[in-house]
Design a protein around this motif. Structure first.
Motif, PDB file in Angstrom:
ATOM      1  N   LEU A   2      -7.340  -5.325   6.173  1.00 53.99           N
ATOM      2  CA  LEU A   2      -5.902  -5.112   6.151  1.00 53.99           C
ATOM      3  C   LEU A   2      -5.543  -3.844   6.914  1.00 53.99           C
ATOM      4  CD1 LEU A   2      -5.156  -6.000   2.424  1.00 53.99           C
ATOM      5  CD2 LEU A   2      -4.442  -7.293   4.420  1.00 53.99           C
ATOM      6  N   GLN A   3      -4.412  -3.904   7.621  1.00 56.03           N
ATOM      7  CA  GLN A   3      -3.961  -2.751   8.378  1.00 56.03           C
ATOM      8  C   GLN A   3      -2.453  -2.631   8.282  1.00 56.03           C
ATOM      9  OE1 GLN A   3      -5.620  -4.180  12.114  1.00 56.03           O
ATOM     10  NE2 GLN A   3      -3.560  -4.586  12.902  1.00 56.03           N
ATOM     11  N   LYS A   4      -1.933  -1.421   8.465  1.00 56.95           N
ATOM     12  CA  LYS A   4      -0.499  -1.185   8.375  1.00 56.95           C
ATOM     13  C   LYS A   4       0.226  -1.731   9.610  1.00 56.95           C
ATOM     14  CE  LYS A   4      -0.495   2.838   5.327  1.00 56.95           C
ATOM     15  NZ  LYS A   4       0.346   2.168   4.297  1.00 56.95           N
ATOM     16  N   ARG A  29      13.581  -6.826   6.233  1.00 64.05           N
ATOM     17  CA  ARG A  29      14.340  -5.655   5.776  1.00 64.05           C
ATOM     18  C   ARG A  29      13.399  -4.582   5.228  1.00 64.05           C
ATOM     19  NH1 ARG A  29      16.082  -1.657   5.308  1.00 64.05           N
ATOM     20  NH2 ARG A  29      17.932  -0.847   4.243  1.00 64.05           N
ATOM     21  N   ILE A  30      12.423  -4.992   4.445  1.00 65.68           N
ATOM     22  CA  ILE A  30      11.481  -4.030   3.859  1.00 65.68           C
ATOM     23  C   ILE A  30      10.752  -3.263   4.948  1.00 65.68           C
ATOM     24  CG2 ILE A  30       9.397  -3.804   2.448  1.00 65.68           C
ATOM     25  CD1 ILE A  30      10.330  -6.302   0.906  1.00 65.68           C
ATOM     26  N   CYS A  31      10.322  -3.968   5.972  1.00 69.35           N
ATOM     27  CA  CYS A  31       9.492  -3.350   7.015  1.00 69.35           C
ATOM     28  C   CYS A  31      10.273  -2.437   7.948  1.00 69.35           C
ATOM     29  CB  CYS A  31       8.767  -4.431   7.821  1.00 69.35           C
ATOM     30  SG  CYS A  31       7.559  -5.357   6.855  1.00 69.35           S
ATOM     31  N   CYS A  38       3.609  -1.609   4.332  1.00 68.77           N
ATOM     32  CA  CYS A  38       3.534  -2.926   4.974  1.00 68.77           C
ATOM     33  C   CYS A  38       2.131  -3.143   5.515  1.00 68.77           C
ATOM     34  CB  CYS A  38       4.550  -3.032   6.105  1.00 68.77           C
ATOM     35  SG  CYS A  38       6.261  -2.810   5.553  1.00 68.77           S
ATOM     36  N   LEU A  39       1.481  -4.194   5.025  1.00 73.89           N
ATOM     37  CA  LEU A  39       0.096  -4.479   5.381  1.00 73.89           C
ATOM     38  C   LEU A  39      -0.034  -5.899   5.903  1.00 73.89           C
ATOM     39  CD1 LEU A  39      -1.523  -3.035   2.121  1.00 73.89           C
ATOM     40  CD2 LEU A  39      -1.429  -1.885   4.345  1.00 73.89           C
ATOM     41  N   VAL A  47       0.637 -11.179   4.840  1.00 76.75           N
ATOM     42  CA  VAL A  47       1.520 -10.017   4.942  1.00 76.75           C
ATOM     43  C   VAL A  47       1.884  -9.573   3.532  1.00 76.75           C
ATOM     44  CG1 VAL A  47       3.852  -9.266   5.549  1.00 76.75           C
ATOM     45  CG2 VAL A  47       2.500 -10.551   7.208  1.00 76.75           C
ATOM     46  N   PHE A  48       1.792  -8.271   3.313  1.00 74.61           N
ATOM     47  CA  PHE A  48       2.258  -7.676   2.060  1.00 74.61           C
ATOM     48  C   PHE A  48       3.226  -6.562   2.433  1.00 74.61           C
ATOM     49  CE2 PHE A  48       2.071  -4.300  -1.119  1.00 74.61           C
ATOM     50  CZ  PHE A  48       2.346  -4.998  -2.277  1.00 74.61           C
ATOM     51  N   ALA A  49       4.413  -6.561   1.815  1.00 68.12           N
ATOM     52  CA  ALA A  49       5.427  -5.554   2.142  1.00 68.12           C
ATOM     53  C   ALA A  49       6.103  -5.092   0.857  1.00 68.12           C
ATOM     54  CB  ALA A  49       6.457  -6.124   3.112  1.00 68.12           C
ATOM     55  N   GLN A  50       6.120  -3.772   0.655  1.00 62.78           N
ATOM     56  CA  GLN A  50       6.693  -3.212  -0.567  1.00 62.78           C
ATOM     57  C   GLN A  50       7.539  -1.991  -0.258  1.00 62.78           C
ATOM     58  OE1 GLN A  50       3.929  -1.415  -3.287  1.00 62.78           O
ATOM     59  NE2 GLN A  50       5.412  -1.294  -4.967  1.00 62.78           N
TER      60      GLN A  50
END
Length: 271
Positions: A2-4, A29-31, A38-39, A47-50
């Motif tokens: 995983l990378q940003k 919107r999050i990113c 964001c990963l 994709v994971f975005a928080q």
């Protein structure tokens, strides 16, 4: 691995993600925020975005085999070790699987807080015989918008708030130039907001009509007009609707919104 990444990364423009983009539109919107986490996987299949302090949004390509999806969930679990995750949002099956492993690893419990349907509208069916017209909200509407926001909070989330407490939020929304009101005989009777524009879509939210003005087609009319406005910008309107509210879902379907996938919002809490 995983990378940003940020909002300009090609992972959000690849076909795998675009196929599910309406369902996961909020990830755009999050990113946009530099403070978000964001990963992505190097191959772009997850994709994971928080946003800070908020639920993480989790997308995994439907093309992946079951065992590969599970391996990615375990990798994400390891990456998030030591971080605070209030909850997770995404496809019901995927986030349920992640919630199980995350809660076990962190001695937590979880529950589904809300299930939504993602909708998009490629062809608007404008309601007929509805009185009124669309106006952009102005500073003169601050008190009215604050009352509408208080009503929306009660109706959508079951949280009663003092309208006066909503004045800063009302001022902020009006200041964006994206909040609209439906007027009948010089009186605002309904509200809707263009919350965000992404490369291919625009998200509508804060759709609210006070009880005294309901069943007259005002919500349908204002949303339909916003859809036409967004189509002129060559953006496809989309929105999320709580499945516990069949009336609002029917309103959207009647004016041309089509179901594009369910999203479940899961919350974690201490045992």
């Amino acid at each position: 691995m995983l990378q940003k990444f940020d909002v300009n990364d090609r992972v959000l423009g690849q076909n795998m993600f675009i196929n599910d983009e309406v369902q996961y539109n909020l990830i755009h919107r999050i990113c946009e925020s530099k403070s978000s986490n964001c990963l992505k996987t190097t191959d772009g299949t997850m994709v994971f975005a928080q946003s800070e302090g908020q639920n993480g949004w989790l997308w995994i390509s439907k093309e992946l085999a079951y065992d590969k999806k599970n391996n990615l969930l375990l990798e994400l679990l390891e990456i998030l070790k030591g971080s605070t995750l209030p909850g997770v949002t995404g496809d019901p099956i995927i986030v349920e699987s992640f919630a199980q492993v995350y809660s076990e690893a962190n001695n937590l419990q979880y529950f589904p807080h809300m299930t939504m349907e993602a909708y998009s509208c490629s062809e608007v069916r404008k309601p007929i015989h509805v009185n009124g017209e669309l106006h952009r909200a102005t500073r003169q509407n601050v008190e009215t918008v604050a009352k509408f926001l208080a009503g929306f909070s009660d109706g959508a989330y079951g949280v009663m708030v003092d309208p006066a407490s909503q004045i800063p939020a009302a001022e902020g929304l009006i200041g964006t130039g994206n909040l609209f009101l439906w007027y009948v005989d010089d009186q605002p009777v309904s509200m809707a907001n263009i919350a965000h524009r992404s490369p291919r879509h625009a998200r509508i939210n804060a759709v609210y009509t006070p009880p005294v003005f309901r069943k007259k087609g005002y919500a349908s009319a204002i949303v339909a007009e916003l859809c036409l406005f967004l189509e002129s910008e060559k953006l496809e309107p989309m929105l999320y609707a709580d499945l516990k509210n069949p009336d609002s879902n029917k309103v959207y379907q009647n004016i041309g919104f089509v179901e594009r996938g369910k999203i479940v919002d899961i919350k974690f809490f201490s045992r």
